[in-house]
Enzyme design. Sequence first.
Site, mmCIF file in Angstrom:
data_model
loop_
_atom_site.group_PDB
_atom_site.id
_atom_site.type_symbol
_atom_site.label_atom_id
_atom_site.label_comp_id
_atom_site.label_asym_id
_atom_site.label_seq_id
_atom_site.Cartn_x
_atom_site.Cartn_y
_atom_site.Cartn_z
ATOM 1 N N ASN A 1 0.809 -1.240 0.000
ATOM 2 C CA ASN A 1 0.000 0.000 0.000
ATOM 3 C C ASN A 1 0.834 1.279 0.000
ATOM 4 O O ASN A 1 0.492 2.261 -0.643
ATOM 5 C CB ASN A 1 -0.992 -0.007 1.171
ATOM 6 C CG ASN A 1 -0.306 -0.099 2.514
ATOM 7 O OD1 ASN A 1 0.757 -0.691 2.669
ATOM 8 N ND2 ASN A 1 -0.916 0.499 3.518
ATOM 9 N N GLY B 1 9.731 -11.526 -4.600
ATOM 10 C CA GLY B 1 8.941 -12.740 -4.795
ATOM 11 C C GLY B 1 7.728 -12.790 -3.888
ATOM 12 O O GLY B 1 7.382 -11.806 -3.233
ATOM 13 N N THR B 2 7.111 -13.964 -3.836
ATOM 14 C CA THR B 2 5.853 -14.124 -3.103
ATOM 15 C C THR B 2 6.110 -14.527 -1.653
ATOM 16 O O THR B 2 7.170 -15.064 -1.332
ATOM 17 C CB THR B 2 4.978 -15.217 -3.741
ATOM 18 O OG1 THR B 2 5.654 -16.472 -3.599
ATOM 19 C CG2 THR B 2 4.692 -14.928 -5.206
ATOM 20 N N GLY B 3 5.096 -14.329 -0.816
ATOM 21 C CA GLY B 3 5.177 -14.727 0.584
ATOM 22 C C GLY B 3 5.409 -16.220 0.757
ATOM 23 O O GLY B 3 6.351 -16.641 1.437
ATOM 24 N N PRO B 4 4.564 -17.068 0.138
ATOM 25 C CA PRO B 4 4.713 -18.519 0.342
ATOM 26 C C PRO B 4 6.079 -19.073 -0.074
ATOM 27 O O PRO B 4 6.569 -20.019 0.531
ATOM 28 C CB PRO B 4 3.594 -19.115 -0.529
ATOM 29 C CG PRO B 4 2.564 -18.035 -0.587
ATOM 30 C CD PRO B 4 3.323 -16.738 -0.590
ATOM 31 N N ARG B 5 6.713 -18.490 -1.098
ATOM 32 C CA ARG B 5 8.020 -19.018 -1.530
ATOM 33 C C ARG B 5 9.180 -18.317 -0.818
ATOM 34 O O ARG B 5 9.843 -18.880 0.041
ATOM 35 C CB ARG B 5 8.161 -18.868 -3.056
ATOM 36 C CG ARG B 5 7.841 -20.167 -3.792
ATOM 37 C CD ARG B 5 7.842 -19.989 -5.295
ATOM 38 N NE ARG B 5 9.133 -19.595 -5.847
ATOM 39 C CZ ARG B 5 10.163 -20.420 -6.036
ATOM 40 N NH1 ARG B 5 10.070 -21.690 -5.677
ATOM 41 N NH2 ARG B 5 11.295 -19.998 -6.567
ATOM 42 N N VAL B 6 9.393 -17.061 -1.141
ATOM 43 C CA VAL B 6 10.586 -16.389 -0.609
ATOM 44 C C VAL B 6 10.368 -15.858 0.814
ATOM 45 O O VAL B 6 11.284 -15.866 1.635
ATOM 46 C CB VAL B 6 11.090 -15.297 -1.584
ATOM 47 C CG1 VAL B 6 10.242 -14.036 -1.528
ATOM 48 C CG2 VAL B 6 12.548 -14.974 -1.314
ATOM 49 N N GLY B 7 9.146 -15.451 1.116
ATOM 50 C CA GLY B 7 8.841 -14.954 2.464
ATOM 51 C C GLY B 7 9.040 -16.050 3.502
ATOM 52 O O GLY B 7 9.669 -15.837 4.532
ATOM 53 N N GLU C 1 2.827 -5.487 12.366
ATOM 54 C CA GLU C 1 1.842 -4.397 12.256
ATOM 55 C C GLU C 1 0.767 -4.857 11.278
ATOM 56 O O GLU C 1 1.042 -5.058 10.103
ATOM 57 C CB GLU C 1 2.549 -3.116 11.782
ATOM 58 C CG GLU C 1 1.757 -1.848 12.087
ATOM 59 C CD GLU C 1 0.725 -1.514 11.028
ATOM 60 O OE1 GLU C 1 -0.436 -1.966 11.170
ATOM 61 O OE2 GLU C 1 1.074 -0.819 10.068
ATOM 62 N N CYS D 1 -3.509 1.264 6.497
ATOM 63 C CA CYS D 1 -3.965 0.568 7.709
ATOM 64 C C CYS D 1 -4.611 1.532 8.707
ATOM 65 O O CYS D 1 -5.360 1.111 9.584
ATOM 66 C CB CYS D 1 -2.803 -0.167 8.365
ATOM 67 S SG CYS D 1 -1.382 0.885 8.677
ATOM 68 N N GLU E 1 6.854 0.719 16.639
ATOM 69 C CA GLU E 1 7.943 1.280 15.844
ATOM 70 C C GLU E 1 8.061 2.761 16.155
ATOM 71 O O GLU E 1 7.076 3.404 16.489
ATOM 72 C CB GLU E 1 7.676 1.052 14.349
ATOM 73 C CG GLU E 1 7.658 -0.421 13.964
ATOM 74 C CD GLU E 1 7.213 -0.683 12.525
ATOM 75 O OE1 GLU E 1 8.032 -1.160 11.737
ATOM 76 O OE2 GLU E 1 6.044 -0.402 12.197
#
Length: 487
Positions: free
Chosen positions: A155, A209-215, A253, A287, A468
């Site tokens: 965002n 990359g994506t969350g499921p792979r690199v995240g 967050e 947010c 933070e």
Amino acid sequence: MAATKTLLTLENFIGGKFLPCNSYIDSYDPSTGEVYCRVPDSGKAEIEAAVEAARDAFPGWSARSPQERSQVLTQLADLLEESLEEFAQAEAKDQGKTITLARTVDIPRAVQNFRFFASSILHHTSECTQMEPVGCLHYTVRTPVGIAGLISPWNLPLYLLTWKIAPAMAAGNTVIAKPSELTSVTAWMLCKLLPKAGVPPGVVNIVFGTGPRVGEALVSHPEVPVISFTGSQPTAERITQLSAPHCKKLSLELGGKNPAIIFEDANLEECIPATVRSSFANQGEICLCTSRIFVQKSIYSEFLKRFVEATRKWKVGIPSDPSASMGALISKAHLEKVRSYVKKACAEGAQILCGEGVDKLSLPPRNQAGYFMLPTVITGIKDESCCMKEEIFGPVTCVVPFDSEEEVIKRANNVKYGLAATVWSSNVGRVHRVAKKLQSGLVWTNCWLIRELNLPFGGMKSSGIGREGAKDSYDFFTEIKTITVKH
């Protein structure tokens, strides 16, 4: 094939070098719905390479004095500021936000993040106490944690990425950052500035990359002891699970369902434009945006009439249009999700006063397939509705009446989130009283989104863990040690 050649192709930045990837993900221009960019689809191998680079760079970077690290951050801020227009245009195209917002908020705040932490790192002090009877002196020192894993959302791409990179670097850590695969361009552009600013190779590594792979590869890596994440609650749950075996330090967050409470003594001249902005800025994809507006009964009908009139003047346009108040939503899937909430509200018998399904959206021919939606105001809705309980994260807000102060506090707190709230009243006693009782990490009164970066930022309940800010980020990105010396 000709169209493919014009696609922007990003590369990972590991150990101070741009490295190609074996596979790529398509990234779309939200204003046209067309693919315009290829983002690396990284995985475990890239994270291993980044960990190696960050590990090698850590001894040298952590040994530098705060003053030396501060100079590098300041240099980075200066270089980013020199390229402000180029970054603003890229951010608007990649994210769908208006060029005006990118120019006045996103990129200036990214510059400020580096400047702020370049300054604040110079002003931390440690504690010291004496125990005379036993002849002991106790004092504390703070040391960098090591390799910081930073995951930022789509965002406010550069704004929130730099809000994590700057304090992590300033404290002497090395960094592996993963921006959202939906908005990776400005992070890639930032990589080009790092060597020019004097950032040594391996201090900042950016892996796309994506969350499921690199995240997941980043979060579950045993040599990354600290993870800072901004994004959705389901992803945070997964991060917590993967981090548990390693006892990682987490900062999460996670968004909100933020109320605005408008009392009968509110100054509507200021309140209405500010509440339109707090509901619909950045397409409602912040947010901190307001999505539940509680208005005291005596002014409810007047507020509603004036609020809808003001919302209708909030222009939806292509990101490059300097007169647009709002651009395109991030993706087709997200647009459909946001629209589905409006459909659910209708099915529950609520009224849509303006926006989706009520007013006509006018766009240039080449933007007809873009992910645009009008700012939408819903009323006649129950507190139990999913539209009043769940984070929609789009240009949709619900307006409902209330009678008393006690009642509205209870209703405002009756959600799982607790990130931000706004209170509008000219009664100073009431402002303090209500602010204290609201279950929110941030409460703005008679304003919205005025930030003091020194003070803690973060939420209660399901809005996350940790804070933070100057001191909080420093504490998070360092380990504290108590040393006792007997003399």
